[in-house]
Motif scaffolding. Structure first.
Motif, PDB file in Angstrom:
ATOM      1  N   ASN A   1       0.812  -1.215   0.000  1.00  0.00           N
ATOM      2  CA  ASN A   1       0.000   0.000   0.000  1.00  0.00           C
ATOM      3  C   ASN A   1       0.853   1.276   0.000  1.00  0.00           C
ATOM      4  O   ASN A   1       0.539   2.234  -0.723  1.00  0.00           O
TER       5      ASN A   1
ATOM      6  N   LYS B   1       0.844   4.071  -2.991  1.00  0.00           N
ATOM      7  CA  LYS B   1       0.519   5.483  -2.771  1.00  0.00           C
ATOM      8  C   LYS B   1       1.568   6.393  -3.391  1.00  0.00           C
ATOM      9  O   LYS B   1       1.238   7.394  -4.054  1.00  0.00           O
TER      10      LYS B   1
ATOM     11  N   GLY C   1      -6.630  10.297  -4.574  1.00  0.00           N
ATOM     12  CA  GLY C   1      -7.884   9.688  -4.145  1.00  0.00           C
ATOM     13  C   GLY C   1      -7.767   8.212  -3.871  1.00  0.00           C
ATOM     14  O   GLY C   1      -8.787   7.555  -3.604  1.00  0.00           O
TER      15      GLY C   1
ATOM     16  N   ASP D   1      -5.788   6.923  -1.468  1.00  0.00           N
ATOM     17  CA  ASP D   1      -5.333   6.669  -0.096  1.00  0.00           C
ATOM     18  C   ASP D   1      -6.354   5.867   0.698  1.00  0.00           C
ATOM     19  O   ASP D   1      -6.002   4.938   1.438  1.00  0.00           O
ATOM     20  N   ASP D   2      -7.639   6.189   0.556  1.00  0.00           N
ATOM     21  CA  ASP D   2      -8.664   5.485   1.312  1.00  0.00           C
ATOM     22  C   ASP D   2      -8.874   4.057   0.800  1.00  0.00           C
ATOM     23  O   ASP D   2      -9.394   3.202   1.532  1.00  0.00           O
ATOM     24  N   LEU D   3      -8.509   3.817  -0.468  1.00  0.00           N
ATOM     25  CA  LEU D   3      -8.690   2.482  -1.045  1.00  0.00           C
ATOM     26  C   LEU D   3      -7.521   1.558  -0.727  1.00  0.00           C
ATOM     27  O   LEU D   3      -7.681   0.330  -0.766  1.00  0.00           O
TER      28      LEU D   3
ATOM     29  N   THR E   1      -5.985  -0.016   1.602  1.00  0.00           N
ATOM     30  CA  THR E   1      -6.003  -0.587   2.950  1.00  0.00           C
ATOM     31  C   THR E   1      -6.155  -2.100   2.828  1.00  0.00           C
ATOM     32  O   THR E   1      -6.821  -2.599   1.899  1.00  0.00           O
TER      33      THR E   1
ATOM     34  N   THR F   1      -3.675  -5.656  -0.772  1.00  0.00           N
ATOM     35  CA  THR F   1      -4.101  -5.002  -2.010  1.00  0.00           C
ATOM     36  C   THR F   1      -3.409  -5.625  -3.225  1.00  0.00           C
ATOM     37  O   THR F   1      -2.201  -5.883  -3.198  1.00  0.00           O
TER      38      THR F   1
ATOM     39  N   LYS G   1     -12.591  -2.764  -4.778  1.00  0.00           N
ATOM     40  CA  LYS G   1     -12.693  -1.539  -3.976  1.00  0.00           C
ATOM     41  C   LYS G   1     -12.878  -0.280  -4.817  1.00  0.00           C
ATOM     42  O   LYS G   1     -13.459   0.704  -4.364  1.00  0.00           O
TER      43      LYS G   1
ATOM     44  N   ASP H   1     -15.522   4.296  -8.009  1.00  0.00           N
ATOM     45  CA  ASP H   1     -15.773   3.467  -6.831  1.00  0.00           C
ATOM     46  C   ASP H   1     -16.218   2.074  -7.292  1.00  0.00           C
ATOM     47  O   ASP H   1     -16.305   1.787  -8.493  1.00  0.00           O
TER      48      ASP H   1
END
Length: 233
Positions: free
Chosen positions: A54, A58, A68, A70-72, A74, A77, A106, A116
């Motif tokens: 991750n 990033k 955008g 960063d939230d995905l 987790t 991956t 995700k 999304d």
């Protein structure tokens, strides 16, 4: 991880982002090694499915201008870097996720736009590029066929009329002279009758010519009688 190894790993992810038409982020928690192999095989040439860290993902996303994620990023991956048909790749991931619920889609990125999970699902519901091209080709062929039909229609009509005229002429050859046989004969009948009357008039002319000598013979008889009277006196 050594800095050199980290930089190399980041550079590899950056290259994958740059070479791909889009990317889909997934969580593969619970998938076995065999199931991951099956997933890669199902995607074929449409996508390269790679497990990433991750933090490195990033950094790579920031370097290529993608924000955008960063939230995905987790949990465990893996990213499907799509190099072929985007719709086909999305379909492959969706179908595999249905059969293997441990795979979680995700989100992703397409043409620089963040998508999304629902938008990835809508992308998978679209028709593939091959299907769209096939429909487009079918529509074009239908249009060409219609155009050819419209262009050939007058010729076909003329051919049918000529065929009908030929069939009619075979039944009644006089149609080529301007009508049916019987009406033409009726129109010619008065001319034939007039032609037949002409010799009759000519035949009467000699009759008048034959009467002329009879008138000339009368004086001849008178002269004969005078001579008789003269002889007696």
């Amino acid at each position: 991880m050594a800095r050199a190894d980290r930089d190399a790993a980041v550079a590899e992810i950056v290259d994958s982002f740059n070479d791909a038409a889009g990317a889909v982020l997934t969580e593969y928690r619970g998938l076995t090694v065999k199931e991951l192999q099956d997933l890669r095989r199902s995607l074929g040439e449409n996508a390269n499915y790679a497990v990433v860290k991750n933090t490195l993902a990033k950094i790579a996303a920031n370097q290529v201008g993608i924000s955008g994620f960063d939230d995905l990023l987790t949990g465990p991956t893996a990213i499907a870097f799509i190099s072929g048909d985007v719709v086909e790749a999305a379909k492959g991931l969706r179908d595999f996720a249905k059969a293997n619920p441990t795979l979680v889609i995700k989100g992703g990125v397409l043409d620089g736009n963040i998508l999304d999970a629902k938008e990835i699902g809508k992308l998978a519901d679209l028709e593939s590029r091959e299907v769209l091209l096939s429909k487009m080709a079918g529509a074009m062929l239908a249009s060409l066929s219609q155009a050819v039909y419209l262009l050939n229609a007058p010729l076909a009509q003329a051919a049918r009329l000529a065929g009908a005229l030929q069939a009619k002429a075979e039944q009644d050859p006089s149609i080529l002279a301007g009508g049916a046989g019987t009406p033409v004969a009726a129109e010619e009948a008065p001319e034939a009758a007039a032609a037949d009357e002409a010799p009759a008039d000519e035949a009467e002319a000699p009759a008048e010519t034959d009467e002329a000598p009879a008138a000339d013979e009368a004086p001849a008889e008178a002269d004969t009688s005078d001579e008789g009277e003269a002889t007696e006196s």
